[in-house]
Scaffold this motif. Structure first.
Motif, PDB file in Angstrom:
ATOM      1  N   ARG A   3       1.341  25.020 -21.068  1.00 44.73           N
ATOM      2  CA  ARG A   3       0.483  24.584 -22.211  1.00 44.73           C
ATOM      3  C   ARG A   3      -0.976  23.981 -21.604  1.00 44.73           C
ATOM      4  O   ARG A   3      -2.028  24.514 -22.471  1.00 44.73           O
ATOM      5  CB  ARG A   3       1.141  23.211 -22.935  1.00 44.73           C
ATOM      6  N   LEU A   4      -1.166  23.489 -20.557  1.00 40.97           N
ATOM      7  CA  LEU A   4      -2.238  23.253 -19.854  1.00 40.97           C
ATOM      8  C   LEU A   4      -2.992  24.327 -19.080  1.00 40.97           C
ATOM      9  O   LEU A   4      -4.230  24.248 -18.981  1.00 40.97           O
ATOM     10  CB  LEU A   4      -1.909  22.022 -18.865  1.00 40.97           C
ATOM     11  N   GLY A   5      -2.044  25.200 -18.672  1.00 44.13           N
ATOM     12  CA  GLY A   5      -2.991  26.323 -17.980  1.00 44.13           C
ATOM     13  C   GLY A   5      -2.768  25.923 -16.443  1.00 44.13           C
ATOM     14  O   GLY A   5      -3.809  26.728 -15.794  1.00 44.13           O
ATOM     15  N   ARG A   6      -2.433  25.065 -16.075  1.00 44.54           N
ATOM     16  CA  ARG A   6      -2.524  24.399 -14.827  1.00 44.54           C
ATOM     17  C   ARG A   6      -1.461  23.384 -14.687  1.00 44.54           C
ATOM     18  O   ARG A   6      -0.945  22.841 -15.475  1.00 44.54           O
ATOM     19  CB  ARG A   6      -3.925  23.839 -14.619  1.00 44.54           C
ATOM     20  N   SER A   7      -1.509  23.018 -13.301  1.00 47.07           N
ATOM     21  CA  SER A   7      -0.178  22.103 -12.709  1.00 47.07           C
ATOM     22  C   SER A   7      -0.689  20.684 -12.941  1.00 47.07           C
ATOM     23  O   SER A   7      -1.815  20.400 -12.664  1.00 47.07           O
ATOM     24  CB  SER A   7      -0.088  22.330 -11.231  1.00 47.07           C
ATOM     25  N   PRO A   8      -0.165  19.773 -13.553  1.00 47.50           N
ATOM     26  CA  PRO A   8      -0.499  18.576 -13.789  1.00 47.50           C
ATOM     27  C   PRO A   8      -0.489  17.735 -12.543  1.00 47.50           C
ATOM     28  O   PRO A   8       0.249  16.529 -12.326  1.00 47.50           O
ATOM     29  CB  PRO A   8       0.226  17.944 -14.925  1.00 47.50           C
ATOM     30  N   ASP A   9      -1.206  18.151 -11.317  1.00 49.52           N
ATOM     31  CA  ASP A   9      -0.983  17.437 -10.044  1.00 49.52           C
ATOM     32  C   ASP A   9      -1.410  16.039  -9.900  1.00 49.52           C
ATOM     33  O   ASP A   9      -0.737  15.246  -9.337  1.00 49.52           O
ATOM     34  CB  ASP A   9      -2.007  18.254  -9.003  1.00 49.52           C
ATOM     35  N   ARG A  20       0.818  -1.435   0.076  1.00 49.14           N
ATOM     36  CA  ARG A  20       0.073   0.034  -0.095  1.00 49.14           C
ATOM     37  C   ARG A  20       0.639   1.258  -0.073  1.00 49.14           C
ATOM     38  O   ARG A  20       1.842   1.505   0.780  1.00 49.14           O
ATOM     39  CB  ARG A  20      -0.825  -0.088   1.268  1.00 49.14           C
ATOM     40  N   ILE A  21       0.828   2.015  -1.228  1.00 47.66           N
ATOM     41  CA  ILE A  21       1.503   3.287  -1.228  1.00 47.66           C
ATOM     42  C   ILE A  21       0.646   4.318  -1.002  1.00 47.66           C
ATOM     43  O   ILE A  21      -0.470   4.362  -1.667  1.00 47.66           O
ATOM     44  CB  ILE A  21       2.363   3.148  -2.501  1.00 47.66           C
ATOM     45  N   LEU A  22       1.008   5.639  -0.715  1.00 45.18           N
ATOM     46  CA  LEU A  22       0.649   6.841  -0.753  1.00 45.18           C
ATOM     47  C   LEU A  22       1.440   7.852  -1.560  1.00 45.18           C
ATOM     48  O   LEU A  22       2.496   8.193  -1.087  1.00 45.18           O
ATOM     49  CB  LEU A  22       0.148   7.477   0.368  1.00 45.18           C
ATOM     50  N   GLY A  23       0.853   8.357  -2.793  1.00 50.10           N
ATOM     51  CA  GLY A  23       1.617   9.360  -3.468  1.00 50.10           C
ATOM     52  C   GLY A  23       1.014  10.512  -3.292  1.00 50.10           C
ATOM     53  O   GLY A  23      -0.158  10.662  -3.266  1.00 50.10           O
ATOM     54  N   VAL A  24       2.103  11.603  -2.784  1.00 48.95           N
ATOM     55  CA  VAL A  24       1.481  12.931  -2.388  1.00 48.95           C
ATOM     56  C   VAL A  24       2.276  14.004  -3.032  1.00 48.95           C
ATOM     57  O   VAL A  24       3.438  14.102  -3.098  1.00 48.95           O
ATOM     58  CB  VAL A  24       1.790  13.100  -0.934  1.00 48.95           C
ATOM     59  N   ASP A  25       1.442  14.687  -3.812  1.00 51.36           N
ATOM     60  CA  ASP A  25       1.986  15.742  -4.704  1.00 51.36           C
ATOM     61  C   ASP A  25       1.475  17.153  -3.948  1.00 51.36           C
ATOM     62  O   ASP A  25       0.415  17.265  -4.050  1.00 51.36           O
ATOM     63  CB  ASP A  25       1.125  15.746  -6.285  1.00 51.36           C
ATOM     64  N   VAL A  26       2.191  17.816  -3.563  1.00 52.42           N
ATOM     65  CA  VAL A  26       1.989  18.857  -2.641  1.00 52.42           C
ATOM     66  C   VAL A  26       1.648  20.229  -3.379  1.00 52.42           C
ATOM     67  O   VAL A  26       2.653  20.551  -4.182  1.00 52.42           O
ATOM     68  CB  VAL A  26       3.083  19.168  -1.224  1.00 52.42           C
ATOM     69  N   ALA A  27       0.730  20.790  -3.126  1.00 57.76           N
ATOM     70  CA  ALA A  27       0.363  22.103  -4.081  1.00 57.76           C
ATOM     71  C   ALA A  27       1.579  23.073  -3.801  1.00 57.76           C
ATOM     72  O   ALA A  27       1.964  23.484  -2.531  1.00 57.76           O
ATOM     73  CB  ALA A  27      -0.885  22.621  -3.427  1.00 57.76           C
ATOM     74  N   ARG A  28       1.772  23.764  -4.761  1.00 55.86           N
ATOM     75  CA  ARG A  28       2.817  24.754  -4.635  1.00 55.86           C
ATOM     76  C   ARG A  28       2.250  26.403  -4.706  1.00 55.86           C
ATOM     77  O   ARG A  28       3.129  27.409  -4.590  1.00 55.86           O
ATOM     78  CB  ARG A  28       3.619  24.859  -6.164  1.00 55.86           C
ATOM     79  N   SER A  29       0.858  26.325  -5.152  1.00 56.31           N
ATOM     80  CA  SER A  29       0.330  27.618  -5.035  1.00 56.31           C
ATOM     81  C   SER A  29      -1.164  27.720  -4.800  1.00 56.31           C
ATOM     82  O   SER A  29      -1.840  26.558  -4.663  1.00 56.31           O
ATOM     83  CB  SER A  29       0.257  28.494  -6.344  1.00 56.31           C
ATOM     84  N   GLY A  30      -1.931  28.743  -4.549  1.00 55.79           N
ATOM     85  CA  GLY A  30      -3.202  28.534  -4.291  1.00 55.79           C
ATOM     86  C   GLY A  30      -4.238  27.935  -5.037  1.00 55.79           C
ATOM     87  O   GLY A  30      -5.167  27.278  -4.829  1.00 55.79           O
ATOM     88  N   SER A  31      -3.666  28.043  -6.529  1.00 55.92           N
ATOM     89  CA  SER A  31      -4.479  27.326  -7.548  1.00 55.92           C
ATOM     90  C   SER A  31      -4.382  25.965  -7.617  1.00 55.92           C
ATOM     91  O   SER A  31      -5.163  25.378  -8.386  1.00 55.92           O
ATOM     92  CB  SER A  31      -4.609  28.311  -8.741  1.00 55.92           C
ATOM     93  N   ASP A  32      -3.209  25.592  -7.288  1.00 51.89           N
ATOM     94  CA  ASP A  32      -2.879  24.097  -7.369  1.00 51.89           C
ATOM     95  C   ASP A  32      -3.553  23.168  -6.228  1.00 51.89           C
ATOM     96  O   ASP A  32      -4.010  24.027  -5.356  1.00 51.89           O
ATOM     97  CB  ASP A  32      -1.592  23.773  -7.360  1.00 51.89           C
ATOM     98  N   SER A  33      -3.770  21.881  -6.321  1.00 56.18           N
ATOM     99  CA  SER A  33      -4.521  21.088  -5.234  1.00 56.18           C
ATOM    100  C   SER A  33      -3.248  20.441  -5.010  1.00 56.18           C
ATOM    101  O   SER A  33      -2.417  19.838  -5.629  1.00 56.18           O
ATOM    102  CB  SER A  33      -5.367  20.256  -5.853  1.00 56.18           C
TER     103      SER A  33
END
Length: 550
Positions: free
Chosen positions: A493-499, A329-342
């Motif tokens: 290119r996406l206009g958002r972070s590929p979180d 069981r693994i938990l991948g965590v991509d931590v938000a870098r700005s207010g608009s990211d998740s």
């Protein structure tokens, strides 16, 4: 009641003779003759007019009804016998297929013709979860007085995934069971091919065999309706639409985005939002919004079709009741870098990505606490399950989460995308410029159907876009190295972070991280050291040369 032989004789009479017979019939027979006459008239009117059947036999509510393009597809089927229709997501494909099945079954049965309908799709789930429940839905809306017969009996006629009437039956068949499709025989045959873009060629060939004895006028007759959102530029469905040699006898219909918007099936705002979300030049947008065939860009790391196949596997697992899957069981965590990211949490078990959860506007302390709660550690210091370990992006604010988890004595794998790596491709020929490139390529290798891909991904449109957007290139050197498009360029290119994509890629890179990554500061207690040792053994000492190979 009239016997079957008597009904057969009645059907052979002219309209004038039937009227005279009804007038002179004994009173007790007149209701039976009236019902039979309605069936005969329905047969004569609707036998080769499916669009009229849909408009007049279905009890439409609130002024609703079939669209102009649905009517075109249905009537083209009666005229041309083989129709392949494509269009954007939401145009009403399943409704069209369901109405066609019910039209065919009721008209052929009323005519006393030996008939059969075989429904197939790229996956059994499409039949059991979507098509057949939709057939049931529209069967409940049939105006039985128009057809001159009683409603379907739920115990003997309209079953969960079958329709069994007096003269024929409609049934589902898995698309990988071509021999069952090939063995179908009847005076009147209909094949419905749902989600046709990835139905295997063997199934198409088996269906083709039914047309060898079919006639355009009279019996035996054979019909085929293939309907789908388009996919990559491969496969029989694509070949039909590009008018490949030998397939010109198929009638093709492309329902455009403009038609679907005009019909009220798709909103213009939805289409505009998808352009911003996926990119107006992406394969995902072309397939699902424009209804066009488009493969992922040639230099994309991961083809869209591979990701969609992984989603199909996840949905099959979900439909099967989510059976247990082996693996750590693994938990991948991509931590938000700005207010608009998740901040995105990815729950992985072996080759299953069970769930993605996004959290907005959380600081590092909140994220740290949520990581502990998710993997079963915290104030009570209880590990929910041996081997449950987080993989956290250590660049930027994520570094604060990694440091705090280590300070608390929590084993954690730190993912540093910009770090160097000695990992190689599966064949050992190419290296990578950094860990991010190696991790994304590892994801590609896990999805490659040529190697029996088993990875399962949840149905998340943002995830699909995140994984299929990055491109790749090769640098010179010995060995040559694969370089994945920089995250900053993907964001532009996406206009958002590929979180979501990054979190999944990180979770699948866990085994490739060096065991030393999970060491905490020197002040770690004996209990923490033992826990780290346990986790380290579970992952091995990867990270050296060839750690990414399979």
């Amino acid at each position: 009641m009239l016997t079957r032989d008597a009904e057969a004789v009645y059907r052979q009479l002219s309209r004038a003779d039937r009227i005279r017979l009804a007038r002179g019939a004994p009173p007790e027979l007149r209701p039976h003759l009236a019902a039979l006459e309605r069936r005969v008239q329905a047969q004569e009117r609707y036998m080769y007019q499916p669009a009229a059947w849909a408009r007049e036999v279905i009890d439409w509510q609130s002024g609703d009804g079939i669209t102009a393009y649905q009517g075109d597809i249905m009537d083209a089927l009666a005229r041309r016998r083989r129709v392949a229709a494509r269009g954007p997501h939401g145009l009403g494909k399943t409704t069209t297929g369901s109405l066609v099945v019910l039209w065919f079954a009721t008209t052929r049965d009323a005519a006393g013709v030996d008939w059969k309908v075989l429904t197939t799709a790229s996956a059994w789930r499409h039949l059991s979860v979507y098509l057949w429940p939709e057939i049931h839905k529209w069967a409940r809306r049939i105006r039985w007085d128009v057809l001159g017969r009683a409603p379907f009996n739920d115990l003997t006629e309209l079953l969960t995934q079958n329709l069994k009437l007096e003269h024929g039956a409609a049934s589902p068949v898995a698309s990988n069971k071509a021999e069952l499709i090939e063995g179908a025989h009847a005076d009147s045959l209909l094949y419905l091919i749902d989600e046709a873009k990835i139905v295997p060629d063997d199934t198409w060939d088996a269906i083709e065999g039914a047309f060898s004895g079919g006639r355009m006028d009279g019996f035996p007759e054979a019909f085929a309706l293939a309907i789908s959102t388009p996919g990559p530029t491969t496969g029989r469905f694509y070949d039909i639409h590009r008018r490949a040699p030998g397939l010109e006898d198929w009638y093709t219909r492309h329902v455009t985005l403009e038609e679907a918007i005009a019909a009220g099936r798709i909103s213009e705002e939805w289409a505009q939002q998808r352009a911003r979300q996926w990119g107006a030049d992406s394969a995902l947008y072309a397939n699902r919004v424009l209804g066009e065939f488009r493969a992922a860009d040639e230099d994309s790391v991961i083809p869209l079709a591979w990701v969609e196949a992984a989603v199909e596997r996840w949905q099959a697992w979900d439909t099967a009741g989510r059976p247990a899957v082996e693996g750590r069981r693994i938990l991948g965590v991509d931590v938000a870098r700005s207010g608009s990211d998740s901040t995105v949490f990815v729950h992985r078990r072996g080759l299953l990505i069970a769930e993605l959860v996004a959290y907005d506007r959380q600081d590092t302390m909140q994220t740290t606490a949520r990581v502990q709660a998710t993997i079963g550690t915290g104030d009570d210091d209880q590990v929910e399950e041996a081997g449950a370990v987080p993989v956290v992006d250590s660049i930027g604010v994520g570094g604060g989460v990694v440091d705090r988890l280590r300070e608390l004595g929590q084993p954690v794998l730190a993912y540093t995308g910009a770090a160097k790596t000695k990992s190689r491709t599966r064949d050992g020929e190419w290296g990578f410029t950094n860990v991010r490139s190696a991790a994304y390529w590892r994801m590609r290798e896990l999805l490659d159907p040529a190697f029996g891909a088993e990875l399962m991904l949840p149905p998340d449109d943002l995830l699909l876009s995140d994984l299929t957007t990055p491109t790749w290139d090769v640098t010179t050197g010995v060995p040559p190295k694969i370089q994945i498009e920089r995250k900053e360029d993907v964001v532009a290119r996406l206009g958002r972070s590929p979180d979501r994509g990054d979190a999944v890629v990180m979770a699948l890179w866990a085994e490739n991280l060096a065991s030393s990554t999970i060491k905490s500061p020197a002040a770690r207690t004996a209990r923490t050291t033992a826990a780290a040792s346990r986790y380290g053994r579970s992952f091995g000492s990867g990270g050296g040369a060839g750690a990414g190979r399979r």
